[in-house]
Design an enzyme around this catalytic site. Structure first.
Site, PDB file in Angstrom:
ATOM      1  N   LYS A  19      39.977  -9.389   4.864  1.00 39.81           N
ATOM      2  CA  LYS A  19      41.123  -9.630   3.730  1.00 39.81           C
ATOM      3  C   LYS A  19      41.345  -8.249   2.952  1.00 39.81           C
ATOM      4  O   LYS A  19      42.598  -8.069   2.747  1.00 39.81           O
ATOM      5  CB  LYS A  19      40.486 -10.598   2.564  1.00 39.81           C
ATOM      6  CG  LYS A  19      40.724 -12.052   3.090  1.00 39.81           C
ATOM      7  CD  LYS A  19      40.561 -13.092   2.113  1.00 39.81           C
ATOM      8  CE  LYS A  19      38.961 -12.872   1.559  1.00 39.81           C
ATOM      9  NZ  LYS A  19      38.341 -13.986   0.784  1.00 39.81           N
ATOM     10  N   HIS A 245      28.890   7.788   7.588  1.00 42.67           N
ATOM     11  CA  HIS A 245      30.037   8.540   7.035  1.00 42.67           C
ATOM     12  C   HIS A 245      29.704  10.002   6.912  1.00 42.67           C
ATOM     13  O   HIS A 245      30.506  11.040   7.260  1.00 42.67           O
ATOM     14  CB  HIS A 245      30.659   7.962   5.730  1.00 42.67           C
ATOM     15  CG  HIS A 245      31.036   6.625   5.601  1.00 42.67           C
ATOM     16  ND1 HIS A 245      31.453   5.753   6.653  1.00 42.67           N
ATOM     17  CD2 HIS A 245      30.776   5.626   4.759  1.00 42.67           C
ATOM     18  CE1 HIS A 245      31.432   4.716   6.630  1.00 42.67           C
ATOM     19  NE2 HIS A 245      31.547   4.383   5.217  1.00 42.67           N
ATOM     20  N   LYS A 328      24.480  14.144   0.183  1.00 44.39           N
ATOM     21  CA  LYS A 328      24.379  13.623  -1.067  1.00 44.39           C
ATOM     22  C   LYS A 328      25.150  12.489  -1.325  1.00 44.39           C
ATOM     23  O   LYS A 328      26.336  12.505  -1.123  1.00 44.39           O
ATOM     24  CB  LYS A 328      24.460  14.773  -2.245  1.00 44.39           C
ATOM     25  CG  LYS A 328      24.196  14.199  -3.614  1.00 44.39           C
ATOM     26  CD  LYS A 328      24.044  15.341  -4.612  1.00 44.39           C
ATOM     27  CE  LYS A 328      25.051  15.437  -5.399  1.00 44.39           C
ATOM     28  NZ  LYS A 328      24.851  16.565  -6.406  1.00 44.39           N
ATOM     29  N   ARG A 341      31.588  21.038   0.419  1.00 47.03           N
ATOM     30  CA  ARG A 341      31.578  22.378  -0.494  1.00 47.03           C
ATOM     31  C   ARG A 341      30.804  23.209   0.573  1.00 47.03           C
ATOM     32  O   ARG A 341      29.514  23.263   0.718  1.00 47.03           O
ATOM     33  CB  ARG A 341      30.663  22.216  -1.563  1.00 47.03           C
ATOM     34  CG  ARG A 341      31.314  21.310  -2.591  1.00 47.03           C
ATOM     35  CD  ARG A 341      30.903  21.211  -4.006  1.00 47.03           C
ATOM     36  NE  ARG A 341      31.137  22.274  -4.823  1.00 47.03           N
ATOM     37  CZ  ARG A 341      32.208  22.057  -5.499  1.00 47.03           C
ATOM     38  NH1 ARG A 341      32.738  20.913  -5.750  1.00 47.03           N
ATOM     39  NH2 ARG A 341      32.635  23.032  -6.415  1.00 47.03           N
ATOM     40  N   LEU A 394      45.364  24.354  -2.426  1.00 51.02           N
ATOM     41  CA  LEU A 394      46.255  23.378  -1.681  1.00 51.02           C
ATOM     42  C   LEU A 394      45.969  21.903  -1.896  1.00 51.02           C
ATOM     43  O   LEU A 394      45.258  21.242  -1.424  1.00 51.02           O
ATOM     44  CB  LEU A 394      46.069  23.718  -0.083  1.00 51.02           C
ATOM     45  CG  LEU A 394      47.005  22.785   0.913  1.00 51.02           C
ATOM     46  CD1 LEU A 394      48.301  23.080   0.707  1.00 51.02           C
ATOM     47  CD2 LEU A 394      46.682  23.329   2.430  1.00 51.02           C
ATOM     48  N   SER A 395      46.722  21.455  -2.888  1.00 52.93           N
ATOM     49  CA  SER A 395      46.551  19.984  -3.300  1.00 52.93           C
ATOM     50  C   SER A 395      47.782  19.304  -2.767  1.00 52.93           C
ATOM     51  O   SER A 395      48.669  19.604  -2.751  1.00 52.93           O
ATOM     52  CB  SER A 395      46.723  20.042  -4.818  1.00 52.93           C
ATOM     53  OG  SER A 395      45.720  20.530  -5.433  1.00 52.93           O
ATOM     54  N   ARG A 459      24.723  11.948 -13.187  1.00 50.81           N
ATOM     55  CA  ARG A 459      24.969  12.722 -12.024  1.00 50.81           C
ATOM     56  C   ARG A 459      23.758  12.323 -11.200  1.00 50.81           C
ATOM     57  O   ARG A 459      23.847  12.949  -9.949  1.00 50.81           O
ATOM     58  CB  ARG A 459      24.669  14.328 -12.337  1.00 50.81           C
ATOM     59  CG  ARG A 459      25.830  15.081 -12.821  1.00 50.81           C
ATOM     60  CD  ARG A 459      25.238  16.513 -13.423  1.00 50.81           C
ATOM     61  NE  ARG A 459      24.947  17.092 -12.065  1.00 50.81           N
ATOM     62  CZ  ARG A 459      25.629  17.816 -10.907  1.00 50.81           C
ATOM     63  NH1 ARG A 459      27.050  17.701 -11.442  1.00 50.81           N
ATOM     64  NH2 ARG A 459      25.139  18.408 -10.207  1.00 50.81           N
TER      65      ARG A 459
HETATM   66  C1  BG6 Z   1      31.871   1.475   2.910  1.00 50.65           C
HETATM   67  C2  BG6 Z   1      30.571   1.355   2.285  1.00 50.65           C
HETATM   68  O1  BG6 Z   1      31.401   1.797   4.376  1.00 50.65           O
HETATM   69  O2  BG6 Z   1      32.517   2.770   2.305  1.00 50.65           O
HETATM   70  C3  BG6 Z   1      30.727   0.945   0.798  1.00 50.65           C
HETATM   71  O3  BG6 Z   1      29.820   0.085   2.620  1.00 50.65           O
HETATM   72  C4  BG6 Z   1      31.461   2.062   0.339  1.00 50.65           C
HETATM   73  O4  BG6 Z   1      29.372   0.921   0.112  1.00 50.65           O
HETATM   74  C5  BG6 Z   1      32.551   2.539   0.989  1.00 50.65           C
HETATM   75  O5  BG6 Z   1      31.892   1.792  -1.125  1.00 50.65           O
HETATM   76  C6  BG6 Z   1      33.464   3.819   0.585  1.00 50.65           C
HETATM   77  O6  BG6 Z   1      34.635   3.829   1.122  1.00 50.65           O
HETATM   78  P1  BG6 Z   1      35.627   4.786   0.623  1.00 50.65           P
HETATM   79  O7  BG6 Z   1      36.689   5.112   1.597  1.00 50.65           O
HETATM   80  O8  BG6 Z   1      36.297   4.249  -0.586  1.00 50.65           O
HETATM   81  O9  BG6 Z   1      34.797   6.238   0.210  1.00 50.65           O
END
Ligand code: BG6
Length: 479
Positions: A19, A245, A328, A341, A394-395, A459
């Site tokens: 969804k 990720h 991190k 960074r 560069l934004s 932090r």
């Molecule tokens: C997902 C995680 O893979 O990525 C979530 O399971 C997280 O916990 C999300 O919130 C973050 O994705 P984005 O694209 O918002 O950085």
């Protein structure tokens, strides 16, 4: 482009992922004309017994562009719903019949039945669902075409479970049919990394241990596990964010130049980086858990699950020996941000004595507000000969005004339709990624490493900043 009937089948159609991400991404593709041929059909499949219209109404609420617009209604009309279990043949036979009806009614020519199965499901049902697809939804060889399946993380919980999952899938489908989504690979500035590194003379000679002191890849969220505590508690921040990720981003930052842009060439280089990562040292890990995390009734009172982690990875190769890669990630922190960074070494024999102002640093902000900026030292404008740190910036919002940056899922789903696996994780990549983190994860699972408490909105634990400093990161202005 290929022609013929294209069927997109979303399994787990009534779930959250479908969804919130899958259907909205399909809608965006539709709106931009990618799915507008009358040969495209979308099927939702799930256990809940609801009608086509009920599913459409549920999805409608998640489509952002004018909920009652004609576009939305036309898109929703493409969607049909089939209900059935995830391990019984009846539902899958019915699904196959419905797909086939469309395929033949569109006078499909030979070689033109294309079926994309999107598993928006928990991995526990992958094995049974993929078996059902293989047995009952892939036997229309009279039509030819292709079958692809898209799977989402978590791909297992550690090396062994991931390998078991991969073997099960591997027995049923060829690797070229399997699309493992990591949505970070669909983000604009992640896709920009190879261009940046290999199409710019600036970076070529500098991108190595001779010039770079340390690299940070950071993910922060300013909200907690909101409603996902049950899932999260089983996985934790390392499995949720870092092992996939952030590690994917690390691959693109650290890999050697591929011999071409062919998906296999790129993925070959990514695997090499992963295989060069050394074992993680306990003293280069800081874990955290935010106060209040365990208040969620779906989270165990004794949970040892980290919601924050800083981990230093070291790559043992000619380019990166001695350069810490600091990964991190944290939930319930002070901001929402994902960035890379790259901090350069100091200028040797600096005649300006401007060391305290900070080093050169190159920042790639993946989100929010995509940007790249370079921190550099310039002469303070005015009569005095003094220096300050400034930025070359560069934004994207400013530079590419009016250009809509596609959602990660939108781009990746289009790739699956086009058959481009460049931005998907290959089996050996996944294995190498689990090899890096499994020993650490097992230590955490056994309670040998414990998360430190931190305040929501902070932090994270102060120990993480100490680790960062130890790894060589030098704080600069505005950070
Ligand atoms: C997902 C995680 O893979 O990525 C979530 O399971 C997280 O916990 C999300 O919130 C973050 O994705 P984005 O694209 O918002 O950085």
């Amino acid at each position: 482009p290929e022609t013929g009937c294209l069927s997109i089948i979303v399994l787990g159609a009534s779930g959250d992922l479908a969804k919130k991400k899958t259907f909205p991404a399909l809608y965006n593709l539709y709106r931009q004309g990618f799915l507008q041929s009358n040969e495209v059909h979308i099927f939702g499949y799930a256990r809940t017994k609801i009608s086509d219209d009920e599913l459409r109404n549920r999805i409608r609420g998640y489509l952002s562009h004018g909920k009652d617009s004609e576009d939305v209604s036309n898109f929703l009309q493409l969607i049909k719903y089939v209900s059935g279990s995830y391990d019984g043949e009846e539902g899958f036979r019915l699904l196959d019949t419905k797909i086939y009806e469309q395929e033949v009614s569109k006078n499909t020519q030979e070689g033109s039945s294309r079926r994309l199965f999107y598993l928006a499901l928990p991995p526990s049902v992958y094995p049974s669902v993929s078996k059902m697809i293989r047995s009952f939804c892939m036997n229309r060889s009279d039509l030819g075409g292709w079958t692809r399946i898209v799977v989402e993380k978590p791909f297992g919980k550690d090396l062994d479970s991931a390998e078991a999952l991969s073997s099960q899938l591997g027995e049923l489908f060829e690797e070229k049919q399997i699309y493992r989504i990591d949505h970070y690979l669909g983000k604009e500035l992640v896709q920009n990394l190879l261009v940046l590194r290999f199409a710019n003379r600036f970076f070529l000679p500098l991108w190595n241990r001779d010039h770079i002191d340390n690299i940070q890849i950071v993910f922060r969220e300013d909200f907690g596990t909101d409603g996902r505590g049950g899932y999260f508690d089983e996985y934790g921040i390392i499995r949720d964010i870092i092992q996939n990720h952030l590690l994917q981003v690390l691959c693109l930052v650290a890999m050697e130049k591929p011999i071409s842009l062919k998906p296999e060439h790129i993925r070959d280089e990514k695997v090499k980086v992963l295989q060069s990562v050394e074992s993680i040292a306990d003293e280069e890990v800081v874990l955290g858990q935010y106060d209040g995390y365990k208040d969620d009734s779906t989270v165990s009172d004794h949970s040892n699950t980290p919601t924050f982690a800083t981990v230093v990875l070291r790559i043992h190769n000619e380019r990166w020996e001695g350069v810490p890669f600091i990964l991190k990630a944290g939930k319930a922190l002070n901001s929402r941000k994902a960035e890379i960074r790259v901090q350069f070494k100091e200028v040797p024999g600096d005649i300006f004595r401007c060391k305290k102002q900070g080093r050169n640093e190159f920042v790639i902000r993946l989100q929010p507000s995509e940007a790249m900026y370079m921190k550099l030292t310039v002469k303070q404008p005015g009569l005095e000969m003094s220096t300050i740190q400034s930025e070359l910036d560069l934004s994207y919002g400013q530079r590419y005004q009016g250009v809509a940056i596609p959602e990660a899922y939108e781009r990746l789903i289009l790739d699956t339709i086009r058959g481009d696996q460049q931005h998907f994780v290959r089996r050996d990549e996944l294995k190498a990624a689990w090899e890096i983190f499994t020993p650490l994860l097992h230590k955490i699972d056994r309670g040998e490493l414990k998360p430190l408490p931190y305040k929501p909105g902070s932090r994270g634990p102060a120990e993480a900043d100490e680790l960062l400093a130890k790894a060589g990161y030098m704080q600069t202005h505005g950070y």
